[in-house]
Design a protein around this motif. Structure first.
Motif, PDB file in Angstrom:
ATOM      1  N   UNK A 116       0.457  -1.202  -0.073  1.00 15.49           N
ATOM      2  CA  UNK A 116       0.188   0.043  -0.149  1.00 15.49           C
ATOM      3  C   UNK A 116       0.951   1.522   0.088  1.00 15.49           C
ATOM      4  N   UNK A 117       1.877   1.176   0.883  1.00 15.32           N
ATOM      5  CA  UNK A 117       2.794   2.218   1.211  1.00 15.32           C
ATOM      6  C   UNK A 117       3.155   2.693  -0.393  1.00 15.32           C
ATOM      7  N   UNK A 118       3.756   1.498  -1.351  1.00 16.42           N
ATOM      8  CA  UNK A 118       4.187   2.155  -2.787  1.00 16.42           C
ATOM      9  C   UNK A 118       3.670   2.376  -3.852  1.00 16.42           C
ATOM     10  N   UNK A 119       1.439   1.637  -3.376  1.00 21.56           N
ATOM     11  CA  UNK A 119       1.150   2.169  -4.465  1.00 21.56           C
ATOM     12  C   UNK A 119       1.069   4.146  -3.899  1.00 21.56           C
ATOM     13  N   UNK A 120       1.054   3.952  -2.357  1.00 22.21           N
ATOM     14  CA  UNK A 120      -0.030   5.550  -2.387  1.00 22.21           C
ATOM     15  C   UNK A 120       1.374   6.949  -2.421  1.00 22.21           C
ATOM     16  N   UNK A 121       2.603   6.209  -2.256  1.00 22.03           N
ATOM     17  CA  UNK A 121       3.617   6.976  -2.757  1.00 22.03           C
ATOM     18  C   UNK A 121       3.761   7.159  -4.480  1.00 22.03           C
ATOM     19  N   UNK A 122       3.382   6.419  -5.399  1.00 16.13           N
ATOM     20  CA  UNK A 122       3.868   6.532  -6.383  1.00 16.13           C
ATOM     21  C   UNK A 122       2.842   7.174  -7.243  1.00 16.13           C
ATOM     22  N   UNK A 123       1.118   7.388  -6.906  1.00 13.91           N
ATOM     23  CA  UNK A 123       0.498   7.746  -7.368  1.00 13.91           C
ATOM     24  C   UNK A 123       0.608   9.225  -6.220  1.00 13.91           C
ATOM     25  N   UNK A 124       1.308   9.789  -5.275  1.00 12.91           N
ATOM     26  CA  UNK A 124       1.307  11.414  -4.762  1.00 12.91           C
ATOM     27  C   UNK A 124       2.648  10.875  -4.786  1.00 12.91           C
ATOM     28  N   UNK A 125       3.587  11.068  -5.853  1.00 13.76           N
ATOM     29  CA  UNK A 125       4.285  11.492  -6.575  1.00 13.76           C
ATOM     30  C   UNK A 125       3.794  12.281  -7.421  1.00 13.76           C
ATOM     31  N   UNK A 126       3.076  11.767  -8.745  1.00 14.85           N
ATOM     32  CA  UNK A 126       2.548  12.033  -9.456  1.00 14.85           C
ATOM     33  C   UNK A 126       2.133  14.014  -9.031  1.00 14.85           C
ATOM     34  N   UNK A 127       0.410  13.233  -8.110  1.00 14.98           N
ATOM     35  CA  UNK A 127      -0.335  14.786  -7.936  1.00 14.98           C
ATOM     36  C   UNK A 127       0.634  15.807  -7.275  1.00 14.98           C
ATOM     37  N   UNK A 128       1.841  15.415  -7.046  1.00 18.42           N
ATOM     38  CA  UNK A 128       2.324  16.442  -6.229  1.00 18.42           C
ATOM     39  C   UNK A 128       3.703  17.338  -7.205  1.00 18.42           C
ATOM     40  N   UNK A 129       4.070  16.661  -8.233  1.00 15.69           N
ATOM     41  CA  UNK A 129       4.791  17.001  -8.894  1.00 15.69           C
ATOM     42  C   UNK A 129       4.237  17.157 -10.547  1.00 15.69           C
ATOM     43  N   UNK A 130       3.407  17.068 -10.381  1.00 12.68           N
ATOM     44  CA  UNK A 130       2.085  17.417 -11.911  1.00 12.68           C
ATOM     45  C   UNK A 130       0.912  17.688 -11.950  1.00 12.68           C
ATOM     46  N   UNK A 131       0.254  17.664 -10.385  1.00 15.38           N
ATOM     47  CA  UNK A 131      -0.736  17.704 -10.621  1.00 15.38           C
ATOM     48  C   UNK A 131      -1.462  17.041 -11.146  1.00 15.38           C
ATOM     49  N   UNK A 132      -0.922  15.684 -11.616  1.00 17.97           N
ATOM     50  CA  UNK A 132      -2.723  14.862 -12.024  1.00 17.97           C
ATOM     51  C   UNK A 132      -1.944  12.822 -11.968  1.00 17.97           C
ATOM     52  N   UNK A 133      -3.055  12.143 -12.207  1.00 16.72           N
ATOM     53  CA  UNK A 133      -2.222  11.110 -11.736  1.00 16.72           C
ATOM     54  C   UNK A 133      -3.372  10.106 -12.690  1.00 16.72           C
ATOM     55  N   UNK A 134      -2.726   9.339 -13.144  1.00 13.96           N
ATOM     56  CA  UNK A 134      -3.018   7.898 -13.627  1.00 13.96           C
ATOM     57  C   UNK A 134      -2.468   6.801 -13.633  1.00 13.96           C
TER      58      UNK A 134
END
Length: 307
Positions: A116-134
Motif C-alpha cells: 500500500x505504501x508503494x502504491x500510495x507514494x507512486x500516485x502521490x509523487x505524480x500528484x505533487x509533481x504534475x498535479x495529475x495522476x493516472x
C-alpha cells in the motif's frame, strides 16, 4: 546538520495559538524546523501550514500521516495547500500506521502495508509533481479528471516516510526523498536503517535519501525524574512490533533506553552520535514532559548545534 523539534502543545486552551507561540520560541532559539505528529486531534498539514505562515524562519513538516484510511488525492491537496501557504517550506511525512489504529479505529484490515505504501507514494509523487495522476494499482486507484493544482505550490513537496523495517525502507529508498525513523538509536541507524534505504535509493537511481532522526530527548539536571516520566510516556510504543524491534536493534530493551536525557554535554555527544550514524537531520521530541525551563534549555542547546 539541520536540527529541529517536534511540537506538541497539548496543555492549552487553544492548541493552535499555543503551537504558534512555541514555534516562535523554537525559531528564536536557532532551530531550523518544526514537525507535527498526526493524531486524532489537530490535523497536522493544517497545523504546519498555519505555523509555517506565521513563523517564516522555520521549515515545517508532518511526522507522519498513516496511509491507511486516507487517499493520495486528498493528501496531495492537503500537502500542496501547506506548501503554498509556507512558500515551499512544507515537508510531508507518511507512515504505515499500526494495526491498533487501522483495524481498531478505522475498521480497515491492516494488510500488505508495504504494498500500500508503494502504491500510495507512486500516485502521490505524480500528484505533487504534475498535479495529475493516472494510476491503477492492486490496492489504490488515483485519477484526476481535472488537474489537482494549487497555485503557489510550484516547488514540489518533499516526501518522507517513517520507515524502519526492511520492506518499508526499500520502498522509501526507491520512491521517497527520505525517512523519518523514531526511537531508532545510532546503532540501528548505522547498522540497519541507513544502509538499507541508501542501497535502495542508489539502485533506483535516486539521490542519497534524507535521514531525519526523531529523538526523544531533554536537557535536564533532574535526570531520574524525567527518565521516569519518559518511561511512562514511551511505554505505548513497546506494544508495537516495529518499534520494539528497532529499540532492540539499538541495544535497548525498553523504549526509554533510546531516549537522550542529561546535561548539555551528554545531549551534545548523543547528537554527534546520530550525525555519525548517518542522520542528516535530528529532530527532538518529548521536551513537554520536562517543563518550560528544561524545554528552553534543550532548545537553546539544539539551536547552538544547528549548522
Amino acid at each position: 546538520m539541520t536540527v529541529g523539534v517536534a511540537l506538541n502543545a497539548t496543555e492549552s486552551d487553544n492548541q493552535i495559538d499555543a503551537t504558534v507561540r512555541l514555534a516562535g520560541e523554537a525559531a528564536a532559539a536557532g532551530l531550523r524546523s518544526a514537525w507535527f505528529g498526526q493524531t486524532l486531534g489537530a490535523d497536522s498539514p493544517q497545523l504546519a501550514a498555519i505555523v509555517g505562515r506565521d513563523v517564516p524562519a522555520l521549515q515545517v513538516g508532518t511526522s507522519a500521516i498513516p496511509v491507511f484510511g486516507r487517499h493520495p488525492l486528498t493528501v496531495a491537496s492537503q500537502a500542496l495547500t501547506a506548501q503554498a501557504a509556507t512558500h515551499g517550506r512544507y515537508h510531508l511525512g507518511l507512515a504505515l500506521g499500526t494495526r491498533l489504529l487501522t483495524e481498531g479505529g478505522y475498521g480497515i484490515p491492516f494488510e500488505r502495508p508495504a504494498a500500500r505504501l508503494r502504491e500510495f507514494l507512486t500516485a502521490l509523487r505524480q500528484l505533487t509533481e504534475t498535479g495529475t495522476a493516472d494510476f491503477d494499482g492492486e490496492l489504490l486507484t488515483a485519477h484526476t479528471p481535472v488537474p489537482a493544482r494549487v497555485p503557489g505550490a510550484d516547488t514540489g513537496v518533499p516526501l518522507l516516510v517513517a520507515a524502519m523495517g526492511p520492506q518499508a525502507l526499500r520502498v522509501s529508498g526507491e520512491l521517497a526523498d527520505g525517512i523519518l525513523p523514531y526511537l531508532a538509536g545510532p546503532r540501528a541507524l548505522a547498522e540497519h536503517i541507513v544502509p538499507a534505504v541508501t542501497k535502495a535509493a542508489d539502485a533506483a537511481g535516486r539521490p542519497a535519501p534524507r535521514i531525519v532522526a526523531l529523538v526523544h530527548g531533554v536537557v535536564t539536571d533532574d535526570v531520574d525524574a524525567v527518565r521516569e516520566r519518559a518511561t511512562d510516556a514511551l511505554a505505548f510504543y513497546e506494544q508495537i512490533p516495529s518499534y520494539a524491534r528497532v529499540v532492540e536493534l539499538s541495544g535497548g530493551t525498553r523504549a526509554v533506553d533510546v531516549a537522550v536525557i542529561g546535561d548539555e554535554r551528554t545531549v551534545s555527544a548523543e547528537v554527534r552520535r546520530y550525525r555519525d550514524a548517518g542522520a542528516t537531520e535530528v529532530v527532538f521530541s518529548g521536551t513537554e514532559i520536562a517543563g518550560d525551563a528544561d524545554r528552553r534549555r534543550t532548545w537553546d542547546l539544539l539551536g547552538a548545534l544547528a549548522d
